[in-house]
Design an enzyme around this catalytic site. Sequence first.
Site, PDB file in Angstrom:
ATOM      1  N   MET A  30       0.847  -1.197   0.000  1.00 39.29           N
ATOM      2  CA  MET A  30       0.000   0.000   0.000  1.00 39.29           C
ATOM      3  C   MET A  30       0.888   1.254   0.000  1.00 39.29           C
ATOM      4  O   MET A  30       0.451   2.339   0.365  1.00 39.29           O
ATOM      5  CB  MET A  30      -0.931  -0.005   1.214  1.00 39.29           C
ATOM      6  CG  MET A  30      -1.887  -1.203   1.184  1.00 39.29           C
ATOM      7  SD  MET A  30      -3.403  -0.960   2.093  1.00 39.29           S
ATOM      8  CE  MET A  30      -2.784  -0.693   3.727  1.00 39.29           C
ATOM      9  N   HIS A  34       9.103   1.118   3.348  1.00 40.28           N
ATOM     10  CA  HIS A  34      10.234   1.164   4.267  1.00 40.28           C
ATOM     11  C   HIS A  34      11.104  -0.060   4.000  1.00 40.28           C
ATOM     12  O   HIS A  34      10.826  -0.860   3.090  1.00 40.28           O
ATOM     13  CB  HIS A  34       9.759   1.233   5.724  1.00 40.28           C
ATOM     14  CG  HIS A  34       8.744   0.183   6.078  1.00 40.28           C
ATOM     15  ND1 HIS A  34       9.042  -1.163   6.102  1.00 40.28           N
ATOM     16  CD2 HIS A  34       7.427   0.282   6.379  1.00 40.28           C
ATOM     17  CE1 HIS A  34       7.968  -1.842   6.434  1.00 40.28           C
ATOM     18  NE2 HIS A  34       6.962  -0.987   6.595  1.00 40.28           N
ATOM     19  N   HIS A  37       9.490  -3.437   3.293  1.00 38.76           N
ATOM     20  CA  HIS A  37       8.969  -3.652   1.936  1.00 38.76           C
ATOM     21  C   HIS A  37      10.113  -3.967   0.971  1.00 38.76           C
ATOM     22  O   HIS A  37       9.991  -4.830   0.103  1.00 38.76           O
ATOM     23  CB  HIS A  37       8.267  -2.400   1.412  1.00 38.76           C
ATOM     24  CG  HIS A  37       7.027  -2.029   2.150  1.00 38.76           C
ATOM     25  ND1 HIS A  37       6.948  -0.929   2.974  1.00 38.76           N
ATOM     26  CD2 HIS A  37       5.800  -2.599   2.187  1.00 38.76           C
ATOM     27  CE1 HIS A  37       5.742  -0.826   3.474  1.00 38.76           C
ATOM     28  NE2 HIS A  37       5.020  -1.831   3.027  1.00 38.76           N
ATOM     29  N   ASP A 152       2.436  -8.981   9.421  1.00 39.47           N
ATOM     30  CA  ASP A 152       0.974  -9.155   9.383  1.00 39.47           C
ATOM     31  C   ASP A 152       0.709 -10.660   9.400  1.00 39.47           C
ATOM     32  O   ASP A 152       0.347 -11.258   8.387  1.00 39.47           O
ATOM     33  CB  ASP A 152       0.405  -8.500   8.129  1.00 39.47           C
ATOM     34  CG  ASP A 152       0.567  -7.001   8.166  1.00 39.47           C
ATOM     35  OD1 ASP A 152      -0.087  -6.350   8.992  1.00 39.47           O
ATOM     36  OD2 ASP A 152       1.395  -6.476   7.396  1.00 39.47           O
ATOM     37  N   VAL A 178      11.206  -7.264   9.593  1.00 39.72           N
ATOM     38  CA  VAL A 178      12.401  -6.401   9.653  1.00 39.72           C
ATOM     39  C   VAL A 178      12.181  -5.420  10.803  1.00 39.72           C
ATOM     40  O   VAL A 178      11.120  -4.789  10.900  1.00 39.72           O
ATOM     41  CB  VAL A 178      12.615  -5.647   8.321  1.00 39.72           C
ATOM     42  CG1 VAL A 178      13.855  -4.761   8.402  1.00 39.72           C
ATOM     43  CG2 VAL A 178      12.752  -6.636   7.166  1.00 39.72           C
ATOM     44  N   ARG A 189       2.884   2.702   9.805  1.00 44.37           N
ATOM     45  CA  ARG A 189       2.179   3.450  10.859  1.00 44.37           C
ATOM     46  C   ARG A 189       3.129   3.982  11.939  1.00 44.37           C
ATOM     47  O   ARG A 189       2.719   4.814  12.738  1.00 44.37           O
ATOM     48  CB  ARG A 189       1.079   2.583  11.477  1.00 44.37           C
ATOM     49  CG  ARG A 189      -0.072   2.343  10.496  1.00 44.37           C
ATOM     50  CD  ARG A 189      -1.285   1.696  11.117  1.00 44.37           C
ATOM     51  NE  ARG A 189      -2.423   1.735  10.218  1.00 44.37           N
ATOM     52  CZ  ARG A 189      -2.881   0.716   9.491  1.00 44.37           C
ATOM     53  NH1 ARG A 189      -2.287  -0.467   9.565  1.00 44.37           N
ATOM     54  NH2 ARG A 189      -3.920   0.846   8.691  1.00 44.37           N
TER      55      ARG A 189
HETATM   56  O1  PAF Z   1      -0.130  -5.697   3.778  1.00 44.64           O
HETATM   57  C1  PAF Z   1      -0.554  -4.800   3.020  1.00 44.64           C
HETATM   58  O2  PAF Z   1       0.100  -3.787   2.766  1.00 44.64           O
HETATM   59  C2  PAF Z   1      -1.928  -4.949   2.406  1.00 44.64           C
HETATM   60  O3  PAF Z   1      -2.812  -5.557   3.293  1.00 44.64           O
HETATM   61  C3  PAF Z   1      -1.926  -5.681   1.049  1.00 44.64           C
HETATM   62  C4  PAF Z   1      -1.441  -7.113   1.200  1.00 44.64           C
HETATM   63  C5  PAF Z   1      -1.020  -4.935   0.087  1.00 44.64           C
HETATM   64  C6  PAF Z   1      -3.337  -5.728   0.466  1.00 44.64           C
HETATM   65  O4  PAF Z   1      -3.842  -4.455   0.262  1.00 44.64           O
END
Ligand code: PAF
Length: 283
Positions: A30, A34, A37, A152, A178, A189
């Site tokens: 999204m 950072h 990702h 997550d 990480v 966040r």
């Molecule tokens: O983890 C996330 O950033 C979101 O939930 C995802 C997997 C990109 C789906 O919108």
Amino acid sequence: MLIVRTIQELQEALHSHQLANKKIGLVPTMGNLHQGHLQLVKTAQQQADIIVVTLFVNPTQFGANEDLDSYPRTFKNDCEKLTSLNTDILFAPTIDEIYPRGGAGTSHVHVPTITNVLCGSSRPGHFDGVTTIVCKLFNLTRANVAIFGEKDYQQLAVIRRMVEDLNIPITIVGEPIVRETDGLAMSSRNGYLSEEQRTLAPKLYQILLDIQQIILNGSTDFEAVESNAKDQLRTLGFKPDYLHIYEHTELRPATPHDKELVIVVAAFVGSTRLIDNLHVQRD
Ligand code: PAF
């Protein structure tokens, strides 16, 4: 890096790679990227030939009172970071491109049972939004492999379950969390935290480490351990949403017979909700 905005552009960009039997790796995000990702992208590059990163702040996974409007959008910065990693394709669609019939008017994917607990119970509808967009991205890219962060934890378990239940031909890879040097799990966040809150935030991980040690020392009274840890969180200044010791794949309360456990926590620091987790392997 090729930036595409429409489904047609995306599919045209992928077509020749698919004809050449290249392995497509997908990293859904999204944005507000950072180090965590970027690690997903690096892992994707080890697993596939052509990497597609998607950047879409998916409205259907946000509740009415959540931070959809204020969610950090840093497109230019994100593009620079992805370019420096030699990402092949960035797919950054508009909401209309993804949901031409609107979110509520679109068919959705629902994973039962494991979505009823933890973030699923405190964020009703959240996981339907996640599985729907992720399933759409799998279909749009026809990726061979997709990488998701273990931060997550429940999201990853839900996506794995969807892929298994619906026989989606894709390999799901989980990337370890990480952390900042003080232990705080990286998250978009974290940018919401004041200086004082930022000092408090890493204690969440410290509590997970303490619980892990208590379990490894032989404690099986998981409810008591959970309850003590929540009291500690409150004393420190957190507002716990949940803290549980669960069996690691079914996401149900752990029993003394379970060997692989996960400690999962969500807690507010001010108005910022942080999540974290830690795996425990008992012998
Ligand atoms: O983890 C996330 O950033 C979101 O939930 C995802 C997997 C990109 C789906 O919108």
